[in-house]
Design a protein around this motif. Structure first.
Motif, PDB file in Angstrom:
ATOM      1  N   LEU A  16       0.826  -1.211   0.000  1.00 20.29           N
ATOM      2  CA  LEU A  16       0.000   0.000   0.000  1.00 20.29           C
ATOM      3  C   LEU A  16       0.862   1.263   0.000  1.00 20.29           C
ATOM      4  O   LEU A  16       0.580   2.224  -0.719  1.00 20.29           O
ATOM      5  CB  LEU A  16      -0.930   0.011   1.207  1.00 20.29           C
ATOM      6  CG  LEU A  16      -2.092  -0.968   1.180  1.00 20.29           C
ATOM      7  CD1 LEU A  16      -2.811  -0.973   2.531  1.00 20.29           C
ATOM      8  CD2 LEU A  16      -3.049  -0.622   0.063  1.00 20.29           C
ATOM      9  N   LEU A  17       1.934   1.247   0.790  1.00 23.68           N
ATOM     10  CA  LEU A  17       2.838   2.394   0.829  1.00 23.68           C
ATOM     11  C   LEU A  17       3.557   2.569  -0.504  1.00 23.68           C
ATOM     12  O   LEU A  17       3.689   3.686  -1.004  1.00 23.68           O
ATOM     13  CB  LEU A  17       3.851   2.226   1.969  1.00 23.68           C
ATOM     14  CG  LEU A  17       4.884   3.330   2.122  1.00 23.68           C
ATOM     15  CD1 LEU A  17       4.204   4.665   2.385  1.00 23.68           C
ATOM     16  CD2 LEU A  17       5.848   2.989   3.237  1.00 23.68           C
ATOM     17  N   SER A  18       3.989   1.485  -1.100  1.00 24.31           N
ATOM     18  CA  SER A  18       4.672   1.569  -2.397  1.00 24.31           C
ATOM     19  C   SER A  18       3.744   2.119  -3.475  1.00 24.31           C
ATOM     20  O   SER A  18       4.155   2.944  -4.301  1.00 24.31           O
ATOM     21  CB  SER A  18       5.182   0.196  -2.811  1.00 24.31           C
ATOM     22  OG  SER A  18       6.135  -0.263  -1.905  1.00 24.31           O
ATOM     23  N   ALA A  19       2.498   1.669  -3.464  1.00 22.69           N
ATOM     24  CA  ALA A  19       1.528   2.166  -4.450  1.00 22.69           C
ATOM     25  C   ALA A  19       1.282   3.658  -4.268  1.00 22.69           C
ATOM     26  O   ALA A  19       1.184   4.408  -5.251  1.00 22.69           O
ATOM     27  CB  ALA A  19       0.227   1.393  -4.331  1.00 22.69           C
ATOM     28  N   CYS A  20       1.183   4.097  -3.030  1.00 22.13           N
ATOM     29  CA  CYS A  20       0.965   5.515  -2.757  1.00 22.13           C
ATOM     30  C   CYS A  20       2.173   6.343  -3.213  1.00 22.13           C
ATOM     31  O   CYS A  20       2.005   7.395  -3.835  1.00 22.13           O
ATOM     32  CB  CYS A  20       0.708   5.725  -1.268  1.00 22.13           C
ATOM     33  SG  CYS A  20       0.416   7.431  -0.825  1.00 22.13           S
ATOM     34  N   MET A  21       3.379   5.870  -2.933  1.00 22.27           N
ATOM     35  CA  MET A  21       4.580   6.596  -3.318  1.00 22.27           C
ATOM     36  C   MET A  21       4.725   6.676  -4.832  1.00 22.27           C
ATOM     37  O   MET A  21       5.121   7.711  -5.373  1.00 22.27           O
ATOM     38  CB  MET A  21       5.817   5.933  -2.709  1.00 22.27           C
ATOM     39  CG  MET A  21       5.853   5.994  -1.195  1.00 22.27           C
ATOM     40  SD  MET A  21       5.996   7.647  -0.549  1.00 22.27           S
ATOM     41  CE  MET A  21       7.698   7.964  -0.891  1.00 22.27           C
ATOM     42  N   GLU A  22       4.402   5.600  -5.537  1.00 21.30           N
ATOM     43  CA  GLU A  22       4.488   5.619  -6.992  1.00 21.30           C
ATOM     44  C   GLU A  22       3.468   6.575  -7.592  1.00 21.30           C
ATOM     45  O   GLU A  22       3.757   7.274  -8.563  1.00 21.30           O
ATOM     46  CB  GLU A  22       4.282   4.217  -7.546  1.00 21.30           C
ATOM     47  CG  GLU A  22       5.456   3.298  -7.302  1.00 21.30           C
ATOM     48  CD  GLU A  22       5.181   1.879  -7.744  1.00 21.30           C
ATOM     49  OE1 GLU A  22       4.140   1.645  -8.395  1.00 21.30           O
ATOM     50  OE2 GLU A  22       6.009   1.013  -7.435  1.00 21.30           O
ATOM     51  N   ALA A  23       2.281   6.616  -7.020  1.00 21.92           N
ATOM     52  CA  ALA A  23       1.253   7.528  -7.519  1.00 21.92           C
ATOM     53  C   ALA A  23       1.657   8.984  -7.305  1.00 21.92           C
ATOM     54  O   ALA A  23       1.352   9.849  -8.130  1.00 21.92           O
ATOM     55  CB  ALA A  23      -0.078   7.247  -6.829  1.00 21.92           C
ATOM     56  N   GLN A  24       2.344   9.278  -6.220  1.00 26.51           N
ATOM     57  CA  GLN A  24       2.771  10.652  -5.949  1.00 26.51           C
ATOM     58  C   GLN A  24       3.925  11.058  -6.846  1.00 26.51           C
ATOM     59  O   GLN A  24       4.058  12.213  -7.201  1.00 26.51           O
ATOM     60  CB  GLN A  24       3.178  10.811  -4.479  1.00 26.51           C
ATOM     61  CG  GLN A  24       2.043  10.631  -3.517  1.00 26.51           C
ATOM     62  CD  GLN A  24       0.894  11.564  -3.809  1.00 26.51           C
ATOM     63  OE1 GLN A  24       1.086  12.752  -4.018  1.00 26.51           O
ATOM     64  NE2 GLN A  24      -0.302  11.016  -3.845  1.00 26.51           N
ATOM     65  N   GLY A  25       4.779  10.118  -7.198  1.00 24.56           N
ATOM     66  CA  GLY A  25       5.935  10.433  -8.028  1.00 24.56           C
ATOM     67  C   GLY A  25       5.554  10.852  -9.434  1.00 24.56           C
ATOM     68  O   GLY A  25       6.261  11.615 -10.076  1.00 24.56           O
ATOM     69  N   LYS A  26       4.429  10.380  -9.931  1.00 25.45           N
ATOM     70  CA  LYS A  26       4.002  10.721 -11.289  1.00 25.45           C
ATOM     71  C   LYS A  26       3.530  12.158 -11.391  1.00 25.45           C
ATOM     72  O   LYS A  26       3.640  12.782 -12.429  1.00 25.45           O
ATOM     73  CB  LYS A  26       2.877   9.783 -11.723  1.00 25.45           C
ATOM     74  CG  LYS A  26       3.324   8.359 -11.873  1.00 25.45           C
ATOM     75  CD  LYS A  26       2.172   7.459 -12.226  1.00 25.45           C
ATOM     76  CE  LYS A  26       2.634   6.012 -12.255  1.00 25.45           C
ATOM     77  NZ  LYS A  26       1.526   5.089 -12.466  1.00 25.45           N
ATOM     78  N   ASN A  27       3.003  12.705 -10.315  1.00 27.54           N
ATOM     79  CA  ASN A  27       2.426  14.046 -10.344  1.00 27.54           C
ATOM     80  C   ASN A  27       3.438  15.145 -10.027  1.00 27.54           C
ATOM     81  O   ASN A  27       3.151  16.310 -10.215  1.00 27.54           O
ATOM     82  CB  ASN A  27       1.274  14.144  -9.345  1.00 27.54           C
ATOM     83  CG  ASN A  27       0.140  13.208  -9.705  1.00 27.54           C
ATOM     84  OD1 ASN A  27      -0.020  12.848 -10.860  1.00 27.54           O
ATOM     85  ND2 ASN A  27      -0.630  12.822  -8.709  1.00 27.54           N
ATOM     86  N   ARG A  28       4.604  14.794  -9.561  1.00 25.75           N
ATOM     87  CA  ARG A  28       5.556  15.785  -9.096  1.00 25.75           C
ATOM     88  C   ARG A  28       6.458  16.270 -10.217  1.00 25.75           C
ATOM     89  O   ARG A  28       6.962  15.494 -11.008  1.00 25.75           O
ATOM     90  CB  ARG A  28       6.400  15.195  -7.980  1.00 25.75           C
ATOM     91  CG  ARG A  28       7.269  16.228  -7.339  1.00 25.75           C
ATOM     92  CD  ARG A  28       7.821  15.756  -6.051  1.00 25.75           C
ATOM     93  NE  ARG A  28       8.504  16.884  -5.441  1.00 25.75           N
ATOM     94  CZ  ARG A  28       9.377  16.790  -4.503  1.00 25.75           C
ATOM     95  NH1 ARG A  28       9.672  15.616  -4.021  1.00 25.75           N
ATOM     96  NH2 ARG A  28       9.956  17.839  -4.007  1.00 25.75           N
ATOM     97  N   LYS A  29       6.668  17.572 -10.263  1.00 24.40           N
ATOM     98  CA  LYS A  29       7.563  18.167 -11.248  1.00 24.40           C
ATOM     99  C   LYS A  29       8.904  18.445 -10.575  1.00 24.40           C
ATOM    100  O   LYS A  29       8.946  19.070  -9.509  1.00 24.40           O
ATOM    101  CB  LYS A  29       6.973  19.476 -11.774  1.00 24.40           C
ATOM    102  CG  LYS A  29       5.676  19.280 -12.497  1.00 24.40           C
ATOM    103  CD  LYS A  29       5.097  20.608 -12.934  1.00 24.40           C
ATOM    104  CE  LYS A  29       3.764  20.404 -13.592  1.00 24.40           C
ATOM    105  NZ  LYS A  29       3.132  21.670 -13.949  1.00 24.40           N
ATOM    106  N   PRO A  30      10.009  18.039 -11.154  1.00 20.34           N
ATOM    107  CA  PRO A  30      11.320  18.251 -10.530  1.00 20.34           C
ATOM    108  C   PRO A  30      11.831  19.671 -10.747  1.00 20.34           C
ATOM    109  O   PRO A  30      12.637  19.929 -11.629  1.00 20.34           O
ATOM    110  CB  PRO A  30      12.205  17.222 -11.228  1.00 20.34           C
ATOM    111  CG  PRO A  30      11.579  17.045 -12.561  1.00 20.34           C
ATOM    112  CD  PRO A  30      10.109  17.232 -12.363  1.00 20.34           C
TER     113      PRO A  30
END
Length: 79
Positions: A49-63
């Protein structure tokens, strides 16, 4: 060592009200690890569950970098 006088600076700690979406999943995973004496295999559901949440957040973030870096860039161009 410190900041130069007259430079722009924003304290990022003041932005505590911003969303932290994976904190709940992280806390449940850490609690599971604590209860099971750091045995990762018993907490596989919380870990996924934590891995899924982290992956979902990484897609939306702009570096873009930190806000203070960009403030310093703006300050250099203003001189």
């Amino acid at each position: 060592m410190g900041r130069k006088a007259g430079t722009l600076f924003i304290n990022p700690k003041n932005f505590g009200s911003l969303q932290k979406p994976c904190v709940k999943d992280m806390v449940t995973f850490l609690n599971c690890l604590t209860l099971n004496h750091n045995k990762d295999d018993k907490c596989s559901r919380q870990k996924s569950l934590l891995s899924a949440c982290m992956e979902a957040q990484g897609k939306n973030r702009k570096p873009w970098g930190s806000i203070n870096y960009h403030l310093q860039r703006l300050n250099r161009g203003r001189r």
